[in-house]
Scaffold this active site. Sequence first.
Site, short mmCIF file in Angstrom:
data_model
loop_
_atom_site.label_atom_id
_atom_site.label_comp_id
_atom_site.label_asym_id
_atom_site.label_seq_id
_atom_site.Cartn_x
_atom_site.Cartn_y
_atom_site.Cartn_z
N TYR A 99 39.19 52.93 -9.63
CA TYR A 99 38.50 54.20 -9.88
C TYR A 99 38.77 54.77 -11.27
O TYR A 99 38.72 55.98 -11.45
CB TYR A 99 38.88 55.21 -8.80
CG TYR A 99 38.37 54.82 -7.44
CD1 TYR A 99 37.07 55.14 -7.05
CD2 TYR A 99 39.15 54.09 -6.55
CE1 TYR A 99 36.58 54.77 -5.80
CE2 TYR A 99 38.67 53.71 -5.31
CZ TYR A 99 37.38 54.05 -4.94
OH TYR A 99 36.90 53.67 -3.71
N HIS A 142 20.11 46.83 11.26
CA HIS A 142 20.80 47.88 10.52
C HIS A 142 20.13 48.08 9.16
O HIS A 142 19.91 47.13 8.42
CB HIS A 142 22.26 47.51 10.33
CG HIS A 142 23.09 48.63 9.77
ND1 HIS A 142 23.40 49.75 10.49
CD2 HIS A 142 23.66 48.81 8.54
CE1 HIS A 142 24.14 50.56 9.75
NE2 HIS A 142 24.30 50.02 8.58
N ALA A 143 19.76 49.30 8.86
CA ALA A 143 19.04 49.60 7.62
C ALA A 143 19.87 49.20 6.40
O ALA A 143 21.05 49.52 6.31
CB ALA A 143 18.71 51.09 7.56
N HIS A 173 34.86 49.14 10.11
CA HIS A 173 35.30 48.97 8.73
C HIS A 173 36.76 48.54 8.62
O HIS A 173 37.17 48.03 7.58
CB HIS A 173 35.09 50.28 7.95
CG HIS A 173 33.64 50.67 7.88
ND1 HIS A 173 32.95 51.11 8.99
CD2 HIS A 173 32.76 50.67 6.84
CE1 HIS A 173 31.69 51.38 8.63
NE2 HIS A 173 31.55 51.12 7.35
N GLU A 213 26.17 55.19 -2.63
CA GLU A 213 25.82 55.92 -1.42
C GLU A 213 25.35 57.34 -1.74
O GLU A 213 24.45 57.88 -1.09
CB GLU A 213 27.01 55.96 -0.47
CG GLU A 213 27.37 54.62 0.16
CD GLU A 213 26.29 54.08 1.07
OE1 GLU A 213 25.49 54.89 1.60
OE2 GLU A 213 26.23 52.86 1.24
N HIS A 217 16.78 57.39 1.63
CA HIS A 217 18.14 57.00 1.25
C HIS A 217 18.18 55.56 0.76
O HIS A 217 18.77 55.25 -0.27
CB HIS A 217 19.07 57.18 2.46
CG HIS A 217 20.46 56.67 2.23
ND1 HIS A 217 21.50 57.50 1.89
CD2 HIS A 217 20.97 55.42 2.28
CE1 HIS A 217 22.59 56.78 1.74
NE2 HIS A 217 22.30 55.50 1.98
N GLU A 218 17.58 54.65 1.51
CA GLU A 218 17.62 53.23 1.15
C GLU A 218 16.95 52.98 -0.20
O GLU A 218 17.43 52.19 -1.01
CB GLU A 218 16.97 52.38 2.23
CG GLU A 218 17.71 52.36 3.55
CD GLU A 218 19.14 51.89 3.43
OE1 GLU A 218 19.45 51.11 2.51
OE2 GLU A 218 19.97 52.31 4.25
N ARG A 247 34.82 55.42 -0.28
CA ARG A 247 33.52 55.56 -0.92
C ARG A 247 32.63 56.57 -0.20
O ARG A 247 31.84 57.28 -0.82
CB ARG A 247 32.79 54.20 -0.98
CG ARG A 247 32.48 53.61 0.37
CD ARG A 247 31.78 52.26 0.29
NE ARG A 247 32.62 51.28 -0.39
CZ ARG A 247 32.41 49.96 -0.31
NH1 ARG A 247 31.41 49.49 0.41
NH2 ARG A 247 33.19 49.11 -0.94
N TYR A 248 32.77 56.65 1.12
CA TYR A 248 31.91 57.55 1.88
C TYR A 248 32.36 59.00 1.74
O TYR A 248 31.53 59.92 1.72
CB TYR A 248 31.88 57.13 3.35
CG TYR A 248 31.38 55.72 3.54
CD1 TYR A 248 30.12 55.34 3.11
CD2 TYR A 248 32.20 54.73 4.10
CE1 TYR A 248 29.67 54.04 3.26
CE2 TYR A 248 31.75 53.43 4.25
CZ TYR A 248 30.49 53.08 3.82
OH TYR A 248 30.05 51.79 3.95
N HIS A 272 19.14 53.38 -3.15
CA HIS A 272 19.89 52.18 -3.54
C HIS A 272 19.03 51.26 -4.39
O HIS A 272 19.46 50.75 -5.43
CB HIS A 272 20.33 51.42 -2.29
CG HIS A 272 21.40 52.09 -1.49
ND1 HIS A 272 22.58 52.53 -2.03
CD2 HIS A 272 21.47 52.36 -0.15
CE1 HIS A 272 23.33 53.05 -1.07
NE2 HIS A 272 22.69 52.97 0.07
#
Length: 612
Positions: A221, A351-352, A509, A409, A381-382, A518-519, A385
């Site tokens: 990071y 899964h999207a 996860h 994200e 959202h997708e 990250r989320y 990306h």
Amino acid sequence: MSLSKPQFSRLSLVIALSLGISACNSSQNDGNHADLSTTEEVEQFLKQSEQILSELSVEINRAEWIYSNFITDDTAALSASAAEKLTATSVRLATQAAQYSNLALDDASLRKLNILRRSLILPAPLDPAKNAELARISSQLNGLYGKGKYCFDDGRCLTQPELSAIMAESSDPKLLLEVWKGWREIAKPMRPLFEREVELANEGAKDLGYENLSVLWRSQYDMKPDEFSNELDRLWGQIKPLYDSLHCYVRGELNKAYGDDVVPANGPIPAHLLGNMWAQSWGNVYDKVSPQDADPGYDVTQLLAEHGYDEIKMVKQAESFFSSLGFDPLPDSFWERSLFVQPKDRDVVCHASAWDLDNLDDIRIKMCIQKTAEDFTVIHHELGHNYYQRAYKNQPFIFKNSANDGFHEAIGDTIALSITPSYLQQIGLLDEVPDASKDIGLLLKQALDKVAFMPFGLMIDQWRWKVFSGEITPEQYNQAWWDLREKYQGVKAPIERSEDDFDPGAKYHVPGNVPYTRYFLAHILQFQFHKSLCETAGDTGPVHRCSIYGNKAAGSKLNTMLEMGLSRPWPEALEVVTGSSEMDASAVLDYFAPLQVWLNEQNTQAHRQCGW
């Protein structure tokens, strides 16, 4: 919107073993030059490595796309073979890059070497036998999770998505408890495997020059590891008063719904009653805790049906959002090669996910789209990306990624925050924007998903980092997990747990070795981006009512940041959009300010004792 965060593909979980979210992380140097000593030779090493990385990523992406869209034993074998090749080459490349990072180099070359060095999420030891053992354990852990089912007394055996549907829809505490406990049975066999995996990965981290895997993960990071940990603590400190108000209100409303015997009026909330298998987001209990007159007067799912929206039209509308910001239309190949509807003749991964197959223009989404409000948001959202992937396509291969793993994200979620009533009116779905009296219900629904998620998004890696460093020993795995869940979330196990259990393994996860911080970062960044872009767009109203739809100035600023990819430290990328090089959670507080005032009023009027 579901908080089941769309990953770029199952491939990205494989690639997460090497470098985060996008396919910029696999390689091998055909010549194992251990004695490189000049900058010219290092530059040649990087050039050759990027060529191999690029070619290997395309091979892996295609194998994984085929597997995800045509699930057979053969396609699974091809996918696994590509993943094994990726892991082996990544270990060699990272080990070699570590030897050159002390040379006097230009900033770009040094940054590339450091990215390669720190890229491995699950670094294998140099010993080939241990490398193979680690790969085998990783596969076993994924298999235990993926094949997990809970069987009821009546003979029904349900998968995790089917069990999660019960958690979302049922109001029967006994059934919820059975499902909650039953799913966690699948994790018990993971415990010894996970313990050994940590030992091997720590050895691999030491081979790369890191004290342990915790240090390696926190080194990604652009900050010193301990500084990054302090930064997370600071951000959580900003959020906690809002979360405390939400927790207090939800606990009080659930207490009214279930009674003292099920939900105590004080203390932590039992984890099985929050509408989610992991109590990570609480949107499914909205109907139990929503205020009177909270209905905004419209239903997006119904509006989509009334206006003739099919799956393709939903995607076209999301594309038009980005076009309104000044982004180029999606390529023809996107429409020819994406998966929008679940096939009837074969098994696919529904899964999207958003994909970048060739690191240039072959971008796609893979979704089994439902004509619902939730999937309308997920599509926006997708595509966030996809537009990010295309924006950094001209960067050198190692820099073809987001500024940090939270940025990718966050971009999709930033766009989703602009799906406001005013946006729905602009595109002809809604005739009239509800007045401000309906905002509390809309904000509460958002908060139950986004604010409730934040401590969960933070604590998973807090647990893992302590495990990796040895601060949490194997004899403390489960106790430490629940200690942290109570500390951050104010949530407790609904029944007594012991070290015979391995409850962390019930969350994908953990056995899947996907970093989770990250989320948390994405949930901070999306509000910071949204607020700044609204200011750029000249919107002077409440930030929760703002949509940047149609504003090319906001789009231009956003694209400038996206084009940077991973080429510069994330604070520089952040500054392009926000004017600040620091993450700041005050934008979250600004967004939910009317809700927090309302929550505090409700808690005061009900004489609730907040905290746990």
